[in-house]
Design a protein around this motif. Structure first.
Motif, PDB file in Angstrom:
ATOM      1  N   UNK A  30      75.685  79.049  80.328  1.00 39.78           N
ATOM      2  CA  UNK A  30      75.605  77.938  79.375  1.00 39.78           C
ATOM      3  C   UNK A  30      75.879  78.425  77.961  1.00 39.78           C
ATOM      4  N   UNK A  31      76.539  77.570  77.182  1.00 47.22           N
ATOM      5  CA  UNK A  31      76.735  77.876  75.771  1.00 47.22           C
ATOM      6  C   UNK A  31      75.433  77.742  74.999  1.00 47.22           C
ATOM      7  N   UNK A  32      75.329  78.431  73.882  1.00 45.14           N
ATOM      8  CA  UNK A  32      74.100  78.411  73.085  1.00 45.14           C
ATOM      9  C   UNK A  32      73.814  77.050  72.473  1.00 45.14           C
ATOM     10  N   UNK A  33      72.521  76.679  72.464  1.00 44.45           N
ATOM     11  CA  UNK A  33      72.065  75.443  71.813  1.00 44.45           C
ATOM     12  C   UNK A  33      71.859  75.681  70.316  1.00 44.45           C
ATOM     13  N   UNK A  34      71.875  74.590  69.549  1.00 40.32           N
ATOM     14  CA  UNK A  34      71.370  74.603  68.178  1.00 40.32           C
ATOM     15  C   UNK A  34      70.048  73.849  68.188  1.00 40.32           C
ATOM     16  N   UNK A  35      69.000  74.504  67.702  1.00 39.78           N
ATOM     17  CA  UNK A  35      67.637  73.987  67.838  1.00 39.78           C
ATOM     18  C   UNK A  35      66.952  73.929  66.473  1.00 39.78           C
ATOM     19  N   UNK A  36      66.240  72.828  66.216  1.00 42.29           N
ATOM     20  CA  UNK A  36      65.381  72.743  65.040  1.00 42.29           C
ATOM     21  C   UNK A  36      63.954  73.073  65.451  1.00 42.29           C
ATOM     22  N   UNK A  37      63.252  73.845  64.619  1.00 45.39           N
ATOM     23  CA  UNK A  37      61.841  74.162  64.892  1.00 45.39           C
ATOM     24  C   UNK A  37      61.015  73.871  63.641  1.00 45.39           C
ATOM     25  N   UNK A  38      59.925  73.122  63.804  1.00 45.21           N
ATOM     26  CA  UNK A  38      59.057  72.791  62.679  1.00 45.21           C
ATOM     27  C   UNK A  38      58.234  73.990  62.236  1.00 45.21           C
ATOM     28  N   UNK A  43      79.253  61.761  60.211  1.00 41.13           N
ATOM     29  CA  UNK A  43      80.288  60.757  60.480  1.00 41.13           C
ATOM     30  C   UNK A  43      79.697  59.429  60.933  1.00 41.13           C
ATOM     31  N   UNK A  44      78.728  59.471  61.848  1.00 38.36           N
ATOM     32  CA  UNK A  44      78.178  58.231  62.422  1.00 38.36           C
ATOM     33  C   UNK A  44      76.895  57.776  61.743  1.00 38.36           C
ATOM     34  N   UNK A  45      76.211  58.705  61.066  1.00 37.42           N
ATOM     35  CA  UNK A  45      74.925  58.369  60.463  1.00 37.42           C
ATOM     36  C   UNK A  45      73.775  58.387  61.450  1.00 37.42           C
ATOM     37  N   UNK A  46      74.049  58.646  62.714  1.00 36.96           N
ATOM     38  CA  UNK A  46      73.020  58.631  63.758  1.00 36.96           C
ATOM     39  C   UNK A  46      72.055  59.808  63.581  1.00 36.96           C
ATOM     40  N   UNK A  47      70.746  59.523  63.713  1.00 31.95           N
ATOM     41  CA  UNK A  47      69.735  60.576  63.625  1.00 31.95           C
ATOM     42  C   UNK A  47      69.681  61.316  64.957  1.00 31.95           C
ATOM     43  N   UNK A  48      69.961  62.613  64.920  1.00 35.27           N
ATOM     44  CA  UNK A  48      69.971  63.429  66.140  1.00 35.27           C
ATOM     45  C   UNK A  48      68.595  63.994  66.466  1.00 35.27           C
ATOM     46  N   UNK A  49      67.769  64.236  65.451  1.00 35.75           N
ATOM     47  CA  UNK A  49      66.454  64.830  65.700  1.00 35.75           C
ATOM     48  C   UNK A  49      65.564  64.593  64.489  1.00 35.75           C
ATOM     49  N   UNK A  50      64.265  64.654  64.738  1.00 34.53           N
ATOM     50  CA  UNK A  50      63.264  64.500  63.688  1.00 34.53           C
ATOM     51  C   UNK A  50      62.105  65.440  64.010  1.00 34.53           C
ATOM     52  N   UNK A  51      61.687  66.206  63.028  1.00 36.78           N
ATOM     53  CA  UNK A  51      60.629  67.193  63.230  1.00 36.78           C
ATOM     54  C   UNK A  51      59.382  66.771  62.453  1.00 36.78           C
ATOM     55  N   UNK A  52      58.273  66.569  63.175  1.00 33.78           N
ATOM     56  CA  UNK A  52      57.042  66.114  62.543  1.00 33.78           C
ATOM     57  C   UNK A  52      55.865  67.056  62.747  1.00 33.78           C
ATOM     58  N   UNK A  91      54.193  71.136  63.580  1.00 30.81           N
ATOM     59  CA  UNK A  91      54.372  72.579  63.496  1.00 30.81           C
ATOM     60  C   UNK A  91      54.685  73.143  64.886  1.00 30.81           C
ATOM     61  N   UNK A  92      55.747  73.954  64.968  1.00 36.39           N
ATOM     62  CA  UNK A  92      56.136  74.554  66.242  1.00 36.39           C
ATOM     63  C   UNK A  92      56.956  73.648  67.139  1.00 36.39           C
ATOM     64  N   UNK A  93      57.117  72.389  66.766  1.00 38.20           N
ATOM     65  CA  UNK A  93      57.929  71.463  67.572  1.00 38.20           C
ATOM     66  C   UNK A  93      59.390  71.922  67.576  1.00 38.20           C
ATOM     67  N   UNK A  94      60.018  71.909  68.750  1.00 35.27           N
ATOM     68  CA  UNK A  94      61.424  72.298  68.868  1.00 35.27           C
ATOM     69  C   UNK A  94      62.236  71.155  69.471  1.00 35.27           C
ATOM     70  N   UNK A  95      63.382  70.895  68.870  1.00 39.60           N
ATOM     71  CA  UNK A  95      64.283  69.852  69.358  1.00 39.60           C
ATOM     72  C   UNK A  95      65.705  70.407  69.400  1.00 39.60           C
ATOM     73  N   UNK A  96      66.360  70.266  70.546  1.00 36.69           N
ATOM     74  CA  UNK A  96      67.780  70.643  70.646  1.00 36.69           C
ATOM     75  C   UNK A  96      68.598  69.509  70.050  1.00 36.69           C
ATOM     76  N   UNK A  97      69.203  69.733  68.892  1.00 38.18           N
ATOM     77  CA  UNK A  97      69.970  68.651  68.276  1.00 38.18           C
ATOM     78  C   UNK A  97      71.467  68.763  68.582  1.00 38.18           C
ATOM     79  N   UNK A  98      71.886  69.902  69.118  1.00 44.36           N
ATOM     80  CA  UNK A  98      73.283  70.051  69.517  1.00 44.36           C
ATOM     81  C   UNK A  98      73.324  70.991  70.719  1.00 44.36           C
ATOM     82  N   UNK A  99      73.335  70.442  71.949  1.00 44.37           N
ATOM     83  CA  UNK A  99      73.285  71.292  73.141  1.00 44.37           C
ATOM     84  C   UNK A  99      74.584  72.036  73.385  1.00 44.37           C
ATOM     85  N   UNK A 100      74.457  73.220  73.962  1.00 44.99           N
ATOM     86  CA  UNK A 100      75.637  73.987  74.347  1.00 44.99           C
ATOM     87  C   UNK A 100      76.272  73.408  75.599  1.00 44.99           C
ATOM     88  N   UNK A 101      77.551  73.743  75.812  1.00 46.34           N
ATOM     89  CA  UNK A 101      78.261  73.259  76.996  1.00 46.34           C
ATOM     90  C   UNK A 101      77.760  73.938  78.264  1.00 46.34           C
TER      91      UNK A 101
END
Length: 334
Positions: free
Chosen positions: A42-50, A101-110, A112-122
């Protein structure tokens, strides 16, 4: 003050998946003994972490391109390719990421320690061993890996606070915050003294506390982007209770409240659903007759308190009113 950054634009790219292998087992007596091509990684994810220790996006200021690793291709002997390394971006609580481009919200971090994949790898492609069947003992086919995603993303911070202070420049918000919290905002007598949100914890009775934010001063036309405009109004969206701070020496207290309220409504009508309270600041020089006259100017459905940060007058009453409002909001949610 220049160390506060609440808006970052970054080009992001997640990793491509590795290709599946089209490989056949070789033995001493048989050149092609059967398919044994492994899957691609799998390709690498891009992840946000609070991260509750962060208060700004400053550390991301020089992030112009964020690219995760591609997955490795599969190989013979049913070996799966290694996954591409994920990239974890640590952000303050209250951060959202949206597609430019679209204005769509991909992720929201509220949290501490919360992780969200906002751009998954292939996903990695299947190797030819996967496609072997009773009727097809030697499949030549293997899948290519799926492509990753890419595009410009906006990272945006909205301050998380229980109470937001709303008022024109020099209304006394910074002085109020420094008087009832441990915060030390910069205070001076000119417009837009507070250029960035200032946070402070208000100590209440029985070891309770709540968070208060002094937000950049508003002016007429803020909803159109004048002054600090949208940067100010964006932070208000996260506050449970809004405290309108109006100075005692205002020419028309009722009009000032209506102007402030109108700016919020023009920006986002949903802001009017929040709890409103009014604090008349700098009121240490007012006598009872003047207080009565000012009270008559204010809306009957919005509680108000006369305060003076200089003499500490009315601050405990203000805390009590704010606490009751916060409990009321909490009960609505639950």
């Amino acid at each position: 003050m220049e160390n506060f950054v609440d808006f970052i634009r970054v080009f992001c790219k997640s990793g491509h998946g590795g290709a599946g292998s089209r490989h056949f087992m070789r033995t001493k007596f048989k050149a092609m003994a059967g398919p044994d091509g492994g899957d691609g990684g799998r390709g690498g994810h891009l992840i946000l972490r609070g991260n509750a220790q962060l208060w700004t996006l400053l550390h991301l200021r020089w992030y112009k391109n964020v690219k995760a690793e591609n997955g490795e291709n599969g190989s013979g002997d049913n070996c799966t390719g290694a996954m591409g390394k994920d990239i974890v971006i640590e952000v303050p609580l209250g951060t959202i990421v949206r597609d430019e481009e679209t204005g769509k919200v991909d992720a929201e971090i509220l949290h501490d320690g919360e992780e969200v994949i906002f751009m998954p790898g292939g996903q990695g492609g299947r190797g030819n061993a996967y496609f072997k069947t009773a009727t097809n003992q030697a499949p030549e086919h293997a899948q290519p890996g799926e492509p990753g995603q890419e595009g410009w993303k906006i990272l945006e911070l909205k301050v998380l606070a229980d109470v937001g202070l709303v008022g024109f420049p020099n209304a006394g918000k910074s002085t109020l915050l420094s008087s009832i919290t441990a915060a030390t905002p910069k205070i001076a007598n000119y417009a837009f003294t507070t250029l960035t949100p200032q946070l402070g914890m208000v100590e209440y009775r029985d070891d309770k506390s709540f968070c208060m934010a002094d937000l950049p001063g508003i002016i007429e036309g803020a909803h159109e982007g004048k002054g600090l405009g949208h940067r100010f109004l964006r932070h208000i969206e996260r506050n449970a209770v809004l405290l309108f701070v109006i100075p005692a020496d205002s020419e028309d207290h009722g009009k000032e409240f209506r102007i402030l309220k109108n700016e919020l409504e023009q920006f986002n009508p949903e802001l009017l659903d929040k709890q409103f309270l009014i604090a008349i600041s700098k009121s240490d020089m007012l006598d009872d007759e003047l207080k009565t006259a000012i009270s008559a100017e204010l809306p009957k459905d919005v509680p108000h308190v006369f305060i003076s940060a200089v003499t500490q007058t009315g601050l405990q009453e203000l805390k009590d009113v704010l606490w009751e409002a916060l409990i009321s909001e909490e009960n609505k949610i639950s």
